[in-house]
Write a protein that holds these residues in place. Sequence first.
Motif, PDB file in Angstrom:
ATOM      1  N   ASP A   4       0.849  -1.200   0.000  1.00 46.79           N
ATOM      2  CA  ASP A   4       0.000   0.000   0.000  1.00 46.79           C
ATOM      3  C   ASP A   4       0.880   1.244   0.000  1.00 46.79           C
ATOM      4  OD1 ASP A   4      -1.894   1.961   0.298  1.00 46.79           O
ATOM      5  OD2 ASP A   4      -2.703   1.221   2.199  1.00 46.79           O
ATOM      6  N   ALA A   5       1.297   1.672  -1.179  1.00 51.44           N
ATOM      7  CA  ALA A   5       2.225   2.793  -1.301  1.00 51.44           C
ATOM      8  C   ALA A   5       1.570   4.139  -1.045  1.00 51.44           C
ATOM      9  CB  ALA A   5       2.850   2.793  -2.699  1.00 51.44           C
ATOM     10  N   ALA A   6       0.241   4.205  -1.067  1.00 56.35           N
ATOM     11  CA  ALA A   6      -0.464   5.479  -0.906  1.00 56.35           C
ATOM     12  C   ALA A   6      -0.988   5.688   0.508  1.00 56.35           C
ATOM     13  CB  ALA A   6      -1.628   5.562  -1.891  1.00 56.35           C
ATOM     14  N   PRO A  49       2.556   6.202   7.665  1.00 55.78           N
ATOM     15  CA  PRO A  49       3.339   5.435   6.684  1.00 55.78           C
ATOM     16  C   PRO A  49       3.014   3.950   6.744  1.00 55.78           C
ATOM     17  CG  PRO A  49       4.709   6.089   8.535  1.00 55.78           C
ATOM     18  CD  PRO A  49       3.404   6.787   8.719  1.00 55.78           C
ATOM     19  N   GLU A  50       3.056   3.308   5.602  1.00 59.51           N
ATOM     20  CA  GLU A  50       2.863   1.867   5.553  1.00 59.51           C
ATOM     21  C   GLU A  50       4.092   1.178   6.129  1.00 59.51           C
ATOM     22  OE1 GLU A  50       0.986  -0.404   5.743  1.00 59.51           O
ATOM     23  OE2 GLU A  50       0.424  -1.290   3.812  1.00 59.51           O
ATOM     24  N   ALA A  51       3.864   0.046   6.782  1.00 61.40           N
ATOM     25  CA  ALA A  51       4.962  -0.755   7.320  1.00 61.40           C
ATOM     26  C   ALA A  51       4.734  -2.213   6.970  1.00 61.40           C
ATOM     27  CB  ALA A  51       5.067  -0.577   8.833  1.00 61.40           C
ATOM     28  N   VAL A  52       5.816  -2.953   6.943  1.00 57.83           N
ATOM     29  CA  VAL A  52       5.772  -4.391   6.678  1.00 57.83           C
ATOM     30  C   VAL A  52       5.798  -5.112   8.019  1.00 57.83           C
ATOM     31  CG1 VAL A  52       6.945  -6.337   5.603  1.00 57.83           C
ATOM     32  CG2 VAL A  52       6.974  -4.089   4.487  1.00 57.83           C
ATOM     33  N   LEU A  53       4.725  -5.807   8.348  1.00 62.69           N
ATOM     34  CA  LEU A  53       4.692  -6.623   9.561  1.00 62.69           C
ATOM     35  C   LEU A  53       5.361  -7.958   9.261  1.00 62.69           C
ATOM     36  CD1 LEU A  53       3.679  -7.226  12.450  1.00 62.69           C
ATOM     37  CD2 LEU A  53       1.545  -8.040  11.414  1.00 62.69           C
ATOM     38  N   ALA A  54       6.468  -8.232   9.945  1.00 62.81           N
ATOM     39  CA  ALA A  54       7.257  -9.427   9.630  1.00 62.81           C
ATOM     40  C   ALA A  54       6.653 -10.707  10.197  1.00 62.81           C
ATOM     41  CB  ALA A  54       8.684  -9.247  10.139  1.00 62.81           C
ATOM     42  N   GLY A  66       4.700 -13.879  10.677  1.00 64.57           N
ATOM     43  CA  GLY A  66       3.985 -14.737   9.748  1.00 64.57           C
ATOM     44  C   GLY A  66       4.514 -14.735   8.335  1.00 64.57           C
ATOM     45  N   LYS A  67       5.569 -13.997   8.061  1.00 64.50           N
ATOM     46  CA  LYS A  67       6.149 -13.943   6.718  1.00 64.50           C
ATOM     47  C   LYS A  67       7.521 -14.602   6.728  1.00 64.50           C
ATOM     48  CE  LYS A  67       3.844  -9.616   5.288  1.00 64.50           C
ATOM     49  NZ  LYS A  67       3.154  -9.261   6.547  1.00 64.50           N
ATOM     50  N   THR A  68       7.895 -15.163   5.598  1.00 61.70           N
ATOM     51  CA  THR A  68       9.251 -15.693   5.468  1.00 61.70           C
ATOM     52  C   THR A  68      10.231 -14.536   5.362  1.00 61.70           C
ATOM     53  OG1 THR A  68       9.266 -15.739   3.045  1.00 61.70           O
ATOM     54  CG2 THR A  68       8.317 -17.662   4.192  1.00 61.70           C
ATOM     55  N   ALA A  69      11.496 -14.841   5.622  1.00 58.28           N
ATOM     56  CA  ALA A  69      12.526 -13.808   5.513  1.00 58.28           C
ATOM     57  C   ALA A  69      12.581 -13.243   4.095  1.00 58.28           C
ATOM     58  CB  ALA A  69      13.880 -14.380   5.917  1.00 58.28           C
ATOM     59  N   GLY A  70      12.408 -14.108   3.091  1.00 50.32           N
ATOM     60  CA  GLY A  70      12.422 -13.641   1.709  1.00 50.32           C
ATOM     61  C   GLY A  70      11.260 -12.722   1.391  1.00 50.32           C
ATOM     62  N   GLU A  71      10.079 -13.053   1.911  1.00 53.51           N
ATOM     63  CA  GLU A  71       8.903 -12.198   1.673  1.00 53.51           C
ATOM     64  C   GLU A  71       9.094 -10.829   2.312  1.00 53.51           C
ATOM     65  OE1 GLU A  71       5.448 -15.671   1.396  1.00 53.51           O
ATOM     66  OE2 GLU A  71       5.983 -14.784   3.330  1.00 53.51           O
ATOM     67  N   VAL A  72       9.617 -10.809   3.531  1.00 50.54           N
ATOM     68  CA  VAL A  72       9.866  -9.529   4.193  1.00 50.54           C
ATOM     69  C   VAL A  72      10.860  -8.698   3.392  1.00 50.54           C
ATOM     70  CG1 VAL A  72      10.778  -8.407   6.265  1.00 50.54           C
ATOM     71  CG2 VAL A  72       9.322 -10.424   6.485  1.00 50.54           C
ATOM     72  N   ALA A  73      11.942  -9.315   2.954  1.00 49.76           N
ATOM     73  CA  ALA A  73      12.965  -8.595   2.193  1.00 49.76           C
ATOM     74  C   ALA A  73      12.397  -8.039   0.892  1.00 49.76           C
ATOM     75  CB  ALA A  73      14.147  -9.521   1.902  1.00 49.76           C
ATOM     76  N   GLU A  74      11.559  -8.811   0.207  1.00 47.76           N
ATOM     77  CA  GLU A  74      10.976  -8.348  -1.050  1.00 47.76           C
ATOM     78  C   GLU A  74      10.032  -7.174  -0.820  1.00 47.76           C
ATOM     79  OE1 GLU A  74      10.415  -7.884  -4.955  1.00 47.76           O
ATOM     80  OE2 GLU A  74      11.854  -9.264  -4.022  1.00 47.76           O
ATOM     81  N   LEU A  75       9.220  -7.236   0.228  1.00 46.98           N
ATOM     82  CA  LEU A  75       8.291  -6.142   0.509  1.00 46.98           C
ATOM     83  C   LEU A  75       9.031  -4.885   0.957  1.00 46.98           C
ATOM     84  CD1 LEU A  75       5.457  -8.151   2.275  1.00 46.98           C
ATOM     85  CD2 LEU A  75       5.221  -6.835   0.155  1.00 46.98           C
ATOM     86  N   VAL A  76      10.094  -5.054   1.732  1.00 45.92           N
ATOM     87  CA  VAL A  76      10.904  -3.897   2.137  1.00 45.92           C
ATOM     88  C   VAL A  76      11.527  -3.244   0.909  1.00 45.92           C
ATOM     89  CG1 VAL A  76      13.040  -3.236   3.323  1.00 45.92           C
ATOM     90  CG2 VAL A  76      11.345  -4.641   4.504  1.00 45.92           C
ATOM     91  N   ALA A  77      12.054  -4.044  -0.006  1.00 48.71           N
ATOM     92  CA  ALA A  77      12.642  -3.489  -1.233  1.00 48.71           C
ATOM     93  C   ALA A  77      11.588  -2.796  -2.078  1.00 48.71           C
ATOM     94  CB  ALA A  77      13.310  -4.606  -2.029  1.00 48.71           C
ATOM     95  N   THR A  78      10.393  -3.367  -2.146  1.00 49.45           N
ATOM     96  CA  THR A  78       9.307  -2.734  -2.902  1.00 49.45           C
ATOM     97  C   THR A  78       8.944  -1.385  -2.303  1.00 49.45           C
ATOM     98  OG1 THR A  78       8.383  -4.863  -3.562  1.00 49.45           O
ATOM     99  CG2 THR A  78       6.891  -2.981  -3.611  1.00 49.45           C
ATOM    100  N   SER A  79       8.851  -1.327  -0.990  1.00 43.19           N
ATOM    101  CA  SER A  79       8.548  -0.065  -0.318  1.00 43.19           C
ATOM    102  C   SER A  79       9.610   0.981  -0.592  1.00 43.19           C
ATOM    103  CB  SER A  79       8.428  -0.301   1.187  1.00 43.19           C
ATOM    104  OG  SER A  79       8.256   0.910   1.878  1.00 43.19           O
ATOM    105  N   LEU A  80      10.878   0.579  -0.490  1.00 40.15           N
ATOM    106  CA  LEU A  80      11.979   1.517  -0.714  1.00 40.15           C
ATOM    107  C   LEU A  80      11.975   2.023  -2.148  1.00 40.15           C
ATOM    108  CD1 LEU A  80      14.339   2.703   0.894  1.00 40.15           C
ATOM    109  CD2 LEU A  80      15.742   0.816   0.075  1.00 40.15           C
TER     110      LEU A  80
END
Length: 256
Positions: A34-36, A44-49, A51-65
């Motif tokens: 949710d970039a908006a 600000p949107e945040a990634v709740l880690a 329940g997520k795999t480490a790879g999923e968290v990393a991908e969502l953090v990169a998408t946000s950045l």
Amino acid sequence: MRDILESVAAGELSPAAAEAELRGYVTGDAGRFDAARERRSGVPEAVLADGKTAGEVAELVATSLDATGRAIATRLSDEQVATVRRHLDDRFPAASLRLHGRAGTLVAHAQSHDPPELDATVGVVTAGTSDAVPAGEAVAIAGEMGARVDHVTDIGVAALTRLIDQLDRLRAHDVLVVAAGREGALPTVVAGLVDVPVIGLPVSTGYGHGGEGEAALAGMIQSCTALSVVNVDAGFTAGAQAGLIARRVDAARNGG
């Protein structure tokens, strides 16, 4: 729309940032980011880690950045932190990373990120050292929303002199987040002694009957002082509420 497409063609805007501008969210393998959210709600949107795999968290953090110039992730494990660091080092080597260690909260900024600055202060108060994890979330989020944050630690009601000694410091702030576990008494006491909004943050410390934050939550909800309360360990929510109040204070002070 044409300006956005031309910026992508010129290499001035990434496809993710363009999608964020056009749709308000960015779709990737790990989900829809949710970039908006900040533009829409001020938070600000945040990634709740959790329940997520480490790879999923990393991908969502990169998408946000990539989409917003900033990334916030909460409740990360050590494994998830290490994976995020490696992922961002590969994709965004110039990004700055800050880890609020005990809170498990990570914040990353792209070089282009222009952080907000508010003419308002948030005090984040803890009764004891055990309250540091959710309080750290509140510190990170209120700070990312632009407030000046003062973290006041270890002033629980078991020794009221510790609180009394800090009263002038607490009264100087525009809003307070007060975290406490066990019976959760500190927010009630603070709210009866200051003339600023107090947000109670119950913490899942304590054991036996009423443990895991239940007594703290019940006590704050039943408070006889003027007190707002969030859910157990909801540091992100407490920090976001304090940040929204800080934004209104800043607007009032500056004629906004």
